[in-house]
Design a protein around this motif. Structure first.
Motif, PDB file in Angstrom:
ATOM      1  N   ARG A 137       0.818  -1.211   0.000  1.00  0.00           N
ATOM      2  CA  ARG A 137       0.000   0.000   0.000  1.00  0.00           C
ATOM      3  C   ARG A 137       0.856   1.267   0.000  1.00  0.00           C
ATOM      4  O   ARG A 137       0.342   2.357  -0.285  1.00  0.00           O
ATOM      5  N   GLN A 138       2.149   1.128   0.295  1.00  0.00           N
ATOM      6  CA  GLN A 138       3.022   2.297   0.284  1.00  0.00           C
ATOM      7  C   GLN A 138       3.190   2.871  -1.128  1.00  0.00           C
ATOM      8  O   GLN A 138       3.656   3.993  -1.307  1.00  0.00           O
ATOM      9  N   HIS A 139       2.753   2.105  -2.145  1.00  0.00           N
ATOM     10  CA  HIS A 139       2.851   2.586  -3.528  1.00  0.00           C
ATOM     11  C   HIS A 139       1.621   3.382  -3.962  1.00  0.00           C
ATOM     12  O   HIS A 139       1.607   3.940  -5.061  1.00  0.00           O
ATOM     13  N   ILE A 140       0.579   3.434  -3.128  1.00  0.00           N
ATOM     14  CA  ILE A 140      -0.612   4.221  -3.448  1.00  0.00           C
ATOM     15  C   ILE A 140      -0.258   5.704  -3.379  1.00  0.00           C
ATOM     16  O   ILE A 140       0.356   6.165  -2.410  1.00  0.00           O
ATOM     17  N   THR A 141      -0.640   6.450  -4.384  1.00  0.00           N
ATOM     18  CA  THR A 141      -0.388   7.886  -4.398  1.00  0.00           C
ATOM     19  C   THR A 141      -1.632   8.653  -3.991  1.00  0.00           C
ATOM     20  O   THR A 141      -2.753   8.120  -4.013  1.00  0.00           O
ATOM     21  N   LEU A 142      -1.428   9.922  -3.659  1.00  0.00           N
ATOM     22  CA  LEU A 142      -2.572  10.787  -3.379  1.00  0.00           C
ATOM     23  C   LEU A 142      -3.462  10.872  -4.614  1.00  0.00           C
ATOM     24  O   LEU A 142      -4.696  10.868  -4.504  1.00  0.00           O
ATOM     25  N   GLU A 143      -2.864  10.891  -5.783  1.00  0.00           N
ATOM     26  CA  GLU A 143      -3.647  10.947  -7.013  1.00  0.00           C
ATOM     27  C   GLU A 143      -4.495   9.694  -7.197  1.00  0.00           C
ATOM     28  O   GLU A 143      -5.648   9.785  -7.648  1.00  0.00           O
ATOM     29  N   ASN A 144      -3.961   8.528  -6.852  1.00  0.00           N
ATOM     30  CA  ASN A 144      -4.768   7.303  -6.906  1.00  0.00           C
ATOM     31  C   ASN A 144      -6.025   7.452  -6.054  1.00  0.00           C
ATOM     32  O   ASN A 144      -7.117   7.042  -6.466  1.00  0.00           O
ATOM     33  N   LEU A 145      -5.884   8.035  -4.898  1.00  0.00           N
ATOM     34  CA  LEU A 145      -7.024   8.212  -4.003  1.00  0.00           C
ATOM     35  C   LEU A 145      -8.021   9.207  -4.585  1.00  0.00           C
ATOM     36  O   LEU A 145      -9.229   8.982  -4.542  1.00  0.00           O
ATOM     37  N   LEU A 146      -7.537  10.294  -5.154  1.00  0.00           N
ATOM     38  CA  LEU A 146      -8.427  11.276  -5.762  1.00  0.00           C
ATOM     39  C   LEU A 146      -9.157  10.700  -6.968  1.00  0.00           C
ATOM     40  O   LEU A 146     -10.285  11.082  -7.268  1.00  0.00           O
ATOM     41  N   HIS A 147      -8.522   9.765  -7.659  1.00  0.00           N
ATOM     42  CA  HIS A 147      -9.112   9.153  -8.852  1.00  0.00           C
ATOM     43  C   HIS A 147     -10.013   7.965  -8.533  1.00  0.00           C
ATOM     44  O   HIS A 147     -10.539   7.332  -9.442  1.00  0.00           O
ATOM     45  N   MET A 148     -10.195   7.625  -7.260  1.00  0.00           N
ATOM     46  CA  MET A 148     -10.946   6.424  -6.879  1.00  0.00           C
ATOM     47  C   MET A 148     -10.300   5.174  -7.471  1.00  0.00           C
ATOM     48  O   MET A 148     -10.980   4.251  -7.918  1.00  0.00           O
ATOM     49  N   SER A 149      -8.989   5.136  -7.449  1.00  0.00           N
ATOM     50  CA  SER A 149      -8.282   3.981  -8.019  1.00  0.00           C
ATOM     51  C   SER A 149      -7.162   3.517  -7.100  1.00  0.00           C
ATOM     52  O   SER A 149      -6.075   3.165  -7.541  1.00  0.00           O
ATOM     53  N   SER A 150      -7.458   3.491  -5.797  1.00  0.00           N
ATOM     54  CA  SER A 150      -6.455   3.049  -4.829  1.00  0.00           C
ATOM     55  C   SER A 150      -6.110   1.577  -4.996  1.00  0.00           C
ATOM     56  O   SER A 150      -5.013   1.148  -4.643  1.00  0.00           O
ATOM     57  N   GLY A 151      -7.080   0.784  -5.493  1.00  0.00           N
ATOM     58  CA  GLY A 151      -6.898  -0.659  -5.559  1.00  0.00           C
ATOM     59  C   GLY A 151      -7.205  -1.361  -4.260  1.00  0.00           C
ATOM     60  O   GLY A 151      -7.067  -2.589  -4.161  1.00  0.00           O
ATOM     61  N   LEU A 152      -7.652  -0.618  -3.244  1.00  0.00           N
ATOM     62  CA  LEU A 152      -7.941  -1.210  -1.942  1.00  0.00           C
ATOM     63  C   LEU A 152      -9.271  -1.950  -1.946  1.00  0.00           C
ATOM     64  O   LEU A 152     -10.190  -1.615  -2.695  1.00  0.00           O
ATOM     65  N   ASP A 153      -9.374  -2.935  -1.078  1.00  0.00           N
ATOM     66  CA  ASP A 153     -10.631  -3.661  -0.878  1.00  0.00           C
ATOM     67  C   ASP A 153     -11.594  -2.762  -0.116  1.00  0.00           C
ATOM     68  O   ASP A 153     -11.339  -2.382   1.025  1.00  0.00           O
ATOM     69  N   SER A 154     -12.685  -2.396  -0.771  1.00  0.00           N
ATOM     70  CA  SER A 154     -13.687  -1.559  -0.110  1.00  0.00           C
ATOM     71  C   SER A 154     -15.034  -2.272  -0.056  1.00  0.00           C
ATOM     72  O   SER A 154     -16.091  -1.643  -0.112  1.00  0.00           O
ATOM     73  N   ASN A 155     -14.983  -3.596   0.046  1.00  0.00           N
ATOM     74  CA  ASN A 155     -16.183  -4.426   0.084  1.00  0.00           C
ATOM     75  C   ASN A 155     -16.967  -4.311  -1.219  1.00  0.00           C
ATOM     76  O   ASN A 155     -16.571  -3.625  -2.146  1.00  0.00           O
ATOM     77  N   LYS A 156     -18.092  -4.973  -1.274  1.00  0.00           N
ATOM     78  CA  LYS A 156     -18.866  -5.003  -2.509  1.00  0.00           C
ATOM     79  C   LYS A 156     -19.388  -3.624  -2.868  1.00  0.00           C
ATOM     80  O   LYS A 156     -19.372  -3.218  -4.028  1.00  0.00           O
ATOM     81  N   ALA A 157     -19.864  -2.903  -1.882  1.00  0.00           N
ATOM     82  CA  ALA A 157     -20.369  -1.542  -2.116  1.00  0.00           C
ATOM     83  C   ALA A 157     -19.437  -0.566  -1.428  1.00  0.00           C
ATOM     84  O   ALA A 157     -19.482  -0.404  -0.213  1.00  0.00           O
ATOM     85  N   GLY A 158     -18.605   0.086  -2.201  1.00  0.00           N
ATOM     86  CA  GLY A 158     -17.594   0.967  -1.630  1.00  0.00           C
ATOM     87  C   GLY A 158     -18.148   2.226  -1.008  1.00  0.00           C
ATOM     88  O   GLY A 158     -17.424   2.954  -0.324  1.00  0.00           O
ATOM     89  N   ASN A 159     -19.432   2.507  -1.250  1.00  0.00           N
ATOM     90  CA  ASN A 159     -20.039   3.685  -0.640  1.00  0.00           C
ATOM     91  C   ASN A 159     -20.809   3.338   0.625  1.00  0.00           C
ATOM     92  O   ASN A 159     -21.590   4.145   1.100  1.00  0.00           O
ATOM     93  N   ARG A 160     -20.596   2.158   1.162  1.00  0.00           N
ATOM     94  CA  ARG A 160     -21.213   1.788   2.435  1.00  0.00           C
ATOM     95  C   ARG A 160     -20.113   1.667   3.485  1.00  0.00           C
ATOM     96  O   ARG A 160     -19.413   0.650   3.563  1.00  0.00           O
ATOM     97  N   THR A 161     -19.927   2.712   4.243  1.00  0.00           N
ATOM     98  CA  THR A 161     -18.932   2.732   5.311  1.00  0.00           C
ATOM     99  C   THR A 161     -19.662   2.981   6.632  1.00  0.00           C
ATOM    100  O   THR A 161     -19.467   3.988   7.306  1.00  0.00           O
ATOM    101  N   ASP A 162     -20.511   2.038   6.959  1.00  0.00           N
ATOM    102  CA  ASP A 162     -21.425   2.209   8.087  1.00  0.00           C
ATOM    103  C   ASP A 162     -20.706   2.411   9.412  1.00  0.00           C
ATOM    104  O   ASP A 162     -21.175   3.163  10.268  1.00  0.00           O
TER     105      ASP A 162
END
Length: 466
Positions: free
Chosen positions: A241-266
């Motif tokens: 994960r140290q290779h993730i850039t701030l731009e990756n995060l802004l682009h919604m392309s971190s590659g991280l596991d955000s579960n099936k629905a990434g907009n559910r962060t209950d």
């Protein structure tokens, strides 16, 4: 061609999942805590950010709730302490309780599960002055058409009237419409009980506000978009994960596991969880930058990058206000945080239509406000550039925390960008027309929501024929 938020949600960005989909992950006790947290937070924010009555809260904020907790929310009672400005909701037959505590400028913060009334005095309050108590000045606009007044353009008036009907979606419930250039508010209409000072939750429009905060930090040289995220949690030499850039995060392309629905962060949104305990703990699924996936965590992590780049927590908490909001007059905007003061800028912002329009005007002016360069001069170009990995073709494109209405939408100018949120929150910025369009709503779940595309198209047609 109709591309409403509701149709997109059903195409893969769903805000709701069936209760059975989560039954294996959440215990009933946790779900009860979520329901209590939801009611406490929305009641607290609606009362103290927006000055709403309990009847208004029931009609607006406590409709359109996730089916997972909707029934439980309506069975709970909220106790409102108007002097100390907090809300308590008891659950599990009164054996447990959740608290949401209001703070000037920062709105309501949800205390964690297990925190009692004695914890309220421990809540940090970095601001003492409540700027939202002041009337909106109407700046920077030199000309105002008048609130709820005819525009003098019958075609535009007809479009606005349609916006407050079911014309743009069977489930549409419009609360506000504002159309402006940098010099003039062309139209400003509100539903009954709303004024220019009435704040409303932005939901995911907050993501574009968050990107603007990052832009202010880029302008000041605090961060760069190309830098590695550099989060402490990802610092081990074996951590990919140290290779993730701030731009990756802004682009919604971190590659991280955000579960099936990434907009559910209950856990963060209504469970009293921390950004640092949730968003930073997910594992990598695919190579950073190789996949677009809508994820609340990516936005929260982008702001966490800024926090870890700041000298202190105090500097971080005050930065969005001193470097962006206050400079452009967004004084009726509340950026809510978790209880350790990480901004939840993926959703939990309360603001007014005028304040959103001010943000749009800032972008029309290439990040400049009254002679001061607040965002980089190329920031509008940056957020409007399609990210390397894109959403499916039946959706708008994606830049840096802004949606793009480019060649996929031939009825709108290709430079149209939008901040978009649940229940029909929209801020559209159209540079080629020097125009900002704001629509707020309480659209109903399970029905066709407000079509921002069709509305913007009709507004443009009405203005061109004027």
């Amino acid at each position: 061609m109709k591309y409403s938020l509701t149709s997109l949600l059903t195409a893969g960005f769903a805000t709701t999942l069936s209760a059975t989909a989560f039954a294996s992950e959440e215990t009933q006790t946790t779900l009860n805590a979520y329901a209590a947290g939801y009611k406490a937070n929305f009641t607290c924010s609606a009362v103290f950010n927006a000055g709403k009555s309990t009847a208004q809260i029931e009609e607006d904020e406590l409709t359109g709730i996730y089916p997972l907790i909707a029934d439980a929310v309506h069975q709970l009672d909220a106790s409102i302490n108007t002097q100390q400005r907090w809300v308590r909701v008891a659950y599990d037959d009164g054996k447990r309780e959740r608290y949401s505590v209001w703070r000037p400028r920062l709105g309501c913060v949800d205390l964690p599960v297990g925190a009692g009334a004695d914890s309220i005095k421990k809540v940090h309050r970095p601001f003492t002055k409540d700027t939202s108590a002041q009337p909106d000045s109407g700046a920077p606009w030199q000309h105002h058409n008048g609130v709820n007044q005819a525009t003098g353009n019958p075609r535009l008036d007809a479009v606005i009237k349609q916006a407050f009907s079911k014309h743009y979606g069977d489930g549409a419930r419009t609360s506000a419409v504002l159309i402006a250039t940098p010099d003039k508010i062309l139209a400003e209409h509100y539903k009954q009980g709303f004024t220019p000072e009435t704040a409303q939750r932005t939901w995911s429009v907050a993501k574009s506000i968050g990107a603007s905060v990052i832009g202010a930090a880029v302008q000041q040289g605090i961060v760069t978009t190309k830098q590695k995220a550099g989060l402490e949690n990802w610092s081990h030499p074996l951590d990919p994960r140290q290779h993730i850039t701030l731009e990756n995060l802004l682009h919604m392309s971190s590659g991280l596991d955000s579960n099936k629905a990434g907009n559910r962060t209950d856990r963060v949104y209504m469970g009293g969880g921390l950004v640092s305990d949730t968003a930073t703990e997910t594992a990598l699924e695919v190579e950073p930058g190789s996949r677009w996936k809508y994820a609340n965590n990516d936005t929260m992590l982008a702001l966490r990058v800024l926090r870890e780049a700041m000298a202190s927590e105090e500097d971080y908490v005050k930065f969005p206000y001193t470097s962006l909001l206050d400079k452009i007059g967004m004084r009726h905007t509340f950026l809510e945080t978790d209880w350790q003061n990480d901004f939840i800028l993926s959703s939990q912002v309360w603001t007014t239509s005028r304040d959103l329009a001010r943000l749009g005007v800032l972008h029309l002016q290439q990040g400049e406000w009254q002679g001061e360069q607040i965002l980089p001069g190329n920031w509008l170009d940056y957020i409007s550039e399609p990210a390397p990995a894109q959403p499916p073709e039946n959706a708008p494109g994606y830049g840096a925390q802004w949606w793009l209405y480019n060649e996929r939408f031939p009825e709108l100018p290709d430079d149209t960008i939008a901040a978009r949120g649940n229940r029909g929150q929209f801020l559209l910025v159209i540079p080629s027309e020097n125009l900002v369009i704001v629509r707020r709503g309480y659209d109903l779940a399970g029905q066709q929501g407000f079509s921002e595309h069709d509305f913007a198209r009709d507004v443009l047609r009405a203005l061109k024929r004027d």
